[in-house]
Design a protein around this motif. Structure first.
Motif, PDB file in Angstrom:
ATOM      1  N   ARG A 298       0.848  -1.180   0.000  1.00 32.08           N
ATOM      2  CA  ARG A 298       0.000   0.000   0.000  1.00 32.08           C
ATOM      3  C   ARG A 298       0.888   1.236   0.000  1.00 32.08           C
ATOM      4  O   ARG A 298       1.661   1.448   0.939  1.00 32.08           O
ATOM      5  CB  ARG A 298      -0.905   0.027   1.220  1.00 32.08           C
ATOM      6  CG  ARG A 298      -1.953   1.140   1.182  1.00 32.08           C
ATOM      7  CD  ARG A 298      -2.615   1.295   2.520  1.00 32.08           C
ATOM      8  NE  ARG A 298      -3.836   2.080   2.442  1.00 32.08           N
ATOM      9  CZ  ARG A 298      -4.281   2.844   3.440  1.00 32.08           C
ATOM     10  NH1 ARG A 298      -3.612   2.911   4.573  1.00 32.08           N
ATOM     11  NH2 ARG A 298      -5.415   3.518   3.306  1.00 32.08           N
ATOM     12  N   LEU A 299       0.780   2.007  -1.045  1.00 32.67           N
ATOM     13  CA  LEU A 299       1.528   3.255  -1.145  1.00 32.67           C
ATOM     14  C   LEU A 299       0.664   4.415  -0.666  1.00 32.67           C
ATOM     15  O   LEU A 299      -0.553   4.409  -0.830  1.00 32.67           O
ATOM     16  CB  LEU A 299       1.959   3.505  -2.583  1.00 32.67           C
ATOM     17  CG  LEU A 299       2.760   2.399  -3.266  1.00 32.67           C
ATOM     18  CD1 LEU A 299       3.165   2.851  -4.673  1.00 32.67           C
ATOM     19  CD2 LEU A 299       3.978   2.017  -2.455  1.00 32.67           C
ATOM     20  N   SER A 300       1.334   5.407  -0.109  1.00 32.73           N
ATOM     21  CA  SER A 300       0.650   6.620   0.325  1.00 32.73           C
ATOM     22  C   SER A 300       1.313   7.823  -0.323  1.00 32.73           C
ATOM     23  O   SER A 300       2.526   7.828  -0.569  1.00 32.73           O
ATOM     24  CB  SER A 300       0.712   6.764   1.846  1.00 32.73           C
ATOM     25  OG  SER A 300       0.076   5.691   2.487  1.00 32.73           O
ATOM     26  N   CYS A 301       0.516   8.829  -0.569  1.00 42.09           N
ATOM     27  CA  CYS A 301       1.005  10.099  -1.109  1.00 42.09           C
ATOM     28  C   CYS A 301       0.421  11.197  -0.249  1.00 42.09           C
ATOM     29  O   CYS A 301      -0.805  11.345  -0.176  1.00 42.09           O
ATOM     30  CB  CYS A 301       0.580  10.249  -2.559  1.00 42.09           C
ATOM     31  SG  CYS A 301       0.933  11.877  -3.280  1.00 42.09           S
ATOM     32  N   ALA A 302       1.296  11.940   0.389  1.00 43.81           N
ATOM     33  CA  ALA A 302       0.866  13.055   1.222  1.00 43.81           C
ATOM     34  C   ALA A 302       1.469  14.336   0.675  1.00 43.81           C
ATOM     35  O   ALA A 302       2.498  14.314   0.007  1.00 43.81           O
ATOM     36  CB  ALA A 302       1.295  12.835   2.664  1.00 43.81           C
ATOM     37  N   ALA A 303       0.818  15.432   0.986  1.00 43.18           N
ATOM     38  CA  ALA A 303       1.282  16.707   0.451  1.00 43.18           C
ATOM     39  C   ALA A 303       1.360  17.756   1.540  1.00 43.18           C
ATOM     40  O   ALA A 303       0.640  17.698   2.535  1.00 43.18           O
ATOM     41  CB  ALA A 303       0.361  17.182  -0.672  1.00 43.18           C
ATOM     42  N   SER A 304       2.229  18.705   1.320  1.00 42.16           N
ATOM     43  CA  SER A 304       2.305  19.884   2.179  1.00 42.16           C
ATOM     44  C   SER A 304       2.429  21.112   1.285  1.00 42.16           C
ATOM     45  O   SER A 304       2.887  21.024   0.146  1.00 42.16           O
ATOM     46  CB  SER A 304       3.506  19.786   3.133  1.00 42.16           C
ATOM     47  OG  SER A 304       4.705  19.666   2.409  1.00 42.16           O
ATOM     48  N   GLY A 305       1.966  22.221   1.809  1.00 45.39           N
ATOM     49  CA  GLY A 305       2.074  23.461   1.050  1.00 45.39           C
ATOM     50  C   GLY A 305       0.938  23.722   0.085  1.00 45.39           C
ATOM     51  O   GLY A 305       0.992  24.682  -0.691  1.00 45.39           O
ATOM     52  N   LEU A 306      -0.067  22.852   0.096  1.00 47.01           N
ATOM     53  CA  LEU A 306      -1.235  23.081  -0.744  1.00 47.01           C
ATOM     54  C   LEU A 306      -2.443  22.386  -0.114  1.00 47.01           C
ATOM     55  O   LEU A 306      -2.286  21.509   0.745  1.00 47.01           O
ATOM     56  CB  LEU A 306      -1.015  22.577  -2.178  1.00 47.01           C
ATOM     57  CG  LEU A 306      -1.119  21.083  -2.469  1.00 47.01           C
ATOM     58  CD1 LEU A 306      -1.133  20.854  -3.975  1.00 47.01           C
ATOM     59  CD2 LEU A 306      -0.018  20.288  -1.840  1.00 47.01           C
TER      60      LEU A 306
ATOM     61  N   LYS B 161      -8.848  13.032   3.352  1.00 46.23           N
ATOM     62  CA  LYS B 161      -8.531  14.461   3.295  1.00 46.23           C
ATOM     63  C   LYS B 161      -7.030  14.735   3.398  1.00 46.23           C
ATOM     64  O   LYS B 161      -6.575  15.830   3.070  1.00 46.23           O
ATOM     65  CB  LYS B 161      -9.268  15.213   4.393  1.00 46.23           C
ATOM     66  CG  LYS B 161      -8.860  14.828   5.806  1.00 46.23           C
ATOM     67  CD  LYS B 161      -9.606  15.684   6.818  1.00 46.23           C
ATOM     68  CE  LYS B 161      -9.181  15.328   8.245  1.00 46.23           C
ATOM     69  NZ  LYS B 161      -9.876  16.173   9.249  1.00 46.23           N
ATOM     70  N   ASN B 162      -6.295  13.736   3.837  1.00 42.54           N
ATOM     71  CA  ASN B 162      -4.872  13.962   4.064  1.00 42.54           C
ATOM     72  C   ASN B 162      -3.946  13.321   3.038  1.00 42.54           C
ATOM     73  O   ASN B 162      -2.806  13.772   2.884  1.00 42.54           O
ATOM     74  CB  ASN B 162      -4.478  13.433   5.448  1.00 42.54           C
ATOM     75  CG  ASN B 162      -5.161  14.201   6.554  1.00 42.54           C
ATOM     76  OD1 ASN B 162      -5.236  15.423   6.516  1.00 42.54           O
ATOM     77  ND2 ASN B 162      -5.673  13.475   7.534  1.00 42.54           N
ATOM     78  N   ALA B 163      -4.397  12.260   2.390  1.00 40.83           N
ATOM     79  CA  ALA B 163      -3.493  11.523   1.523  1.00 40.83           C
ATOM     80  C   ALA B 163      -4.258  10.760   0.447  1.00 40.83           C
ATOM     81  O   ALA B 163      -5.474  10.604   0.513  1.00 40.83           O
ATOM     82  CB  ALA B 163      -2.659  10.544   2.353  1.00 40.83           C
TER      83      ALA B 163
END
Length: 122
Positions: free
Chosen positions: A19-27, A74-76
């Motif tokens: 299971r891969l996750s993608c999280a973001a910051s700055g947007l 909502k987070n990833a």
């Protein structure tokens, strides 16, 4: 500064799952469409899966259909990979596009992560 970060890659046996996750910051990540791509050595980047900002539009590349599932909260954004094969070995990257692109091409993705290595052993 915008940053996308993938996690969850690693070594898995053929037939196994990751299971891969993608999280973001700055947007405001929840307002962006997100795609997963992969690139194996010596091969072109390949589309894997797409989910729109609301989660109501989902698309898969041919190699992912029936085995991979993309989802988001909502987070990833997540990529569940099952029944993995040797040919799934690649660097997997996530990318974010503006919500107006419901079927984005590569150039429509504004932000890209660095990628995470997935290796499937037989």
């Amino acid at each position: 500064q915008v940053r996308l970060a993938e996690s969850g890659g690693g070594l898995v046996q053929a037939g196994g799952s990751l299971r891969l996750s993608c999280a973001a910051s700055g947007l405001s990540f929840s307002t962006y469409n997100v795609g997963w791509f992969r690139q194996a050595p010596g091969k072109a980047r390949e589309f894997v899966a797409f989910v729109c900002w609301s989660g109501t539009i989902i698309r898969y590349g041919d190699s992912a259909k029936g085995r991979f599932t993309i989802s988001r909260d909502k987070n990833a954004v997540y990529l569940e990979m099952n029944s993995m094969k040797d040919e799934d070995t690649a660097v997997y990257s996530c990318a974010a596009s503006f919500r107006l692109y419901t079927n984005p091409g590569l150039d429509d993705y504004r932000y890209w992560g660095q990628g995470t290595q997935v290796t499937v052993s037989s």
